[in-house]
Motif scaffolding. Structure first.
Motif, PDB file in Angstrom:
ATOM      1  N   GLU A  23       0.569  -1.106   0.086  1.00 42.26           N
ATOM      2  CA  GLU A  23       0.416   0.446   0.172  1.00 42.26           C
ATOM      3  C   GLU A  23       0.521   1.212   0.129  1.00 42.26           C
ATOM      4  N   LEU A  26       2.161   2.115  -3.463  1.00 43.82           N
ATOM      5  CA  LEU A  26       1.430   1.883  -4.493  1.00 43.82           C
ATOM      6  C   LEU A  26       0.641   3.819  -3.986  1.00 43.82           C
ATOM      7  N   THR A  27       1.039   4.185  -2.804  1.00 40.70           N
ATOM      8  CA  THR A  27       0.968   5.654  -2.423  1.00 40.70           C
ATOM      9  C   THR A  27       2.448   6.494  -2.967  1.00 40.70           C
ATOM     10  N   ARG A  29       3.634   5.866  -5.869  1.00 43.27           N
ATOM     11  CA  ARG A  29       2.992   5.651  -6.955  1.00 43.27           C
ATOM     12  C   ARG A  29       2.017   6.631  -7.770  1.00 43.27           C
ATOM     13  N   SER A  30       1.237   6.441  -7.010  1.00 43.40           N
ATOM     14  CA  SER A  30       0.041   7.537  -6.773  1.00 43.40           C
ATOM     15  C   SER A  30       0.749   9.246  -6.969  1.00 43.40           C
ATOM     16  N   ASP A  31       1.413   9.313  -6.017  1.00 40.83           N
ATOM     17  CA  ASP A  31       2.214  10.394  -6.020  1.00 40.83           C
ATOM     18  C   ASP A  31       2.854  11.084  -7.114  1.00 40.83           C
ATOM     19  N   ILE A  33       2.221   9.488 -10.329  1.00 37.83           N
ATOM     20  CA  ILE A  33       1.640  10.140 -11.020  1.00 37.83           C
ATOM     21  C   ILE A  33       0.978  11.428 -11.638  1.00 37.83           C
ATOM     22  N   ALA A  34       0.876  11.435 -10.266  1.00 37.00           N
ATOM     23  CA  ALA A  34      -0.268  12.583  -9.746  1.00 37.00           C
ATOM     24  C   ALA A  34       0.757  13.871 -10.224  1.00 37.00           C
ATOM     25  N   ARG A  37       1.203  14.314 -14.252  1.00 39.85           N
ATOM     26  CA  ARG A  37       0.534  14.619 -14.654  1.00 39.85           C
ATOM     27  C   ARG A  37       0.119  15.621 -14.072  1.00 39.85           C
ATOM     28  N   GLY A 223     -10.937   7.250  -9.607  1.00 40.01           N
ATOM     29  CA  GLY A 223     -10.129   7.511  -8.354  1.00 40.01           C
ATOM     30  C   GLY A 223     -11.425   8.782  -7.481  1.00 40.01           C
ATOM     31  N   GLN A 229     -14.151   3.706  -3.549  1.00 37.35           N
ATOM     32  CA  GLN A 229     -13.105   3.096  -2.899  1.00 37.35           C
ATOM     33  C   GLN A 229     -13.496   2.722  -1.530  1.00 37.35           C
TER      34      GLN A 229
END
Length: 258
Positions: A23, A26-27, A29-31, A33-34, A37, A223, A229
């Motif tokens: 997890e 994943l967090t 990786r999400s940061d 990807i943000a 963007r 998301g 979620q």
């Protein structure tokens, strides 16, 4: 009797710690990807789009409502619909809760649909929503941002949605059962229903110029689909065998069950 694997607290904790590492990754990786963007180049919007709002006729710049950032949810509600898409409706159920927080962080959130404003207002009252919702009827806005399509595009297989050009699942003949079900719930037929699609687009206003910064479609909206979620963290997950959700006023007192 439990149908899932059971075990001791110690076994649970060992697996939970492994999951925690996944997890955290994943967090992170999400940061990242943000950040990707936000590093996309801005594209100047030169076309003069017009919208109908509760405050009257508006430009795209007017939709910012004095802020520098605009998030548009492309809500599936075509001119011939009698009600909004159930999936878009379940996503929009969460908007009122955080629109005020976004507004106080220099971000305006609005929904945009092709249906006439009067039709949107009736449905908005039915759903009990208060977030901004503009009509793009008569405008190229939905078509230019690849969430609305013509009958000819459907027949020719030239729909460009989610960055892919061709015939999509919603354009199949015969239409998939969920598309037929949703179309019926919106008071229209499957081809008409499928000429509008869900999405999100974001814009920035700088020195009087509007720039397009990002768009996402289809499962790129997961998301912001709040119920998923929660379900992803529930014991049985999404646990889906088909379309199960409805507009929130169409459930039969599910929240009242003892």
């Amino acid at each position: 009797m439990a149908t899932h694997m059971t075990g001791t607290r110690e076994a649970w904790l060992a697996q939970r710690l492994d999951l925690l590492e996944a997890e955290k990754e994943l967090t992170r990786r999400s940061d990242e990807i943000a950040r990707q963007r936000q590093s996309l180049p801005w594209v100047r919007v030169d076309k003069a789009y017009r919208f109908e709002t509760e405050q009257g006729s508006a430009t795209l710049a007017d939709l910012f409502a004095g802020r520098s950032q605009l998030v548009v949810y492309h809500f599936m509600f075509g001119p011939d619909y009698r009600a909004g898409c159930p999936s878009c409706s379940s996503i929009a159920d969460g908007f009122d809760g955080f629109v005020v927080h976004l507004a106080n962080h220099d971000v305006t959130l609005t929904a945009v649909s092709r249906a006439p404003l009067a039709k949107l207002q009736v449905y908005k009252e039915r759903m009990g929503w208060s977030f901004p919702w503009a009509s793009s009827v008569g405008s190229d806005f939905n078509f230019d941002f690849n969430v609305s399509f013509t009958q000819e595009q459907q027949h020719e297989g030239t729909v460009e949605y989610n960055y892919q050009r061709g015939r999509h699942a919603m354009d199949m003949e015969p239409a998939p059962a969920p598309v037929v079900e949703f179309a019926t719930s919106c008071g229209t037929d499957a081809p008409t229903y499928a000429r509008d699609r869900p999405g999100m687009s974001t814009f920035v206003l700088e020195d009087g110029v509007v720039y397009h910064t990002y768009s996402t479609y289809a499962r790129g909206l997961d998301g912001i689909w709040g119920m998923y979620q929660w379900l992803d963290r529930a014991p049985k997950g999404r646990n889906e065998t088909g379309v199960w959700w409805r507009r929130h006023d169409e459930y039969e007192n599910e929240t009242q069950r003892a």
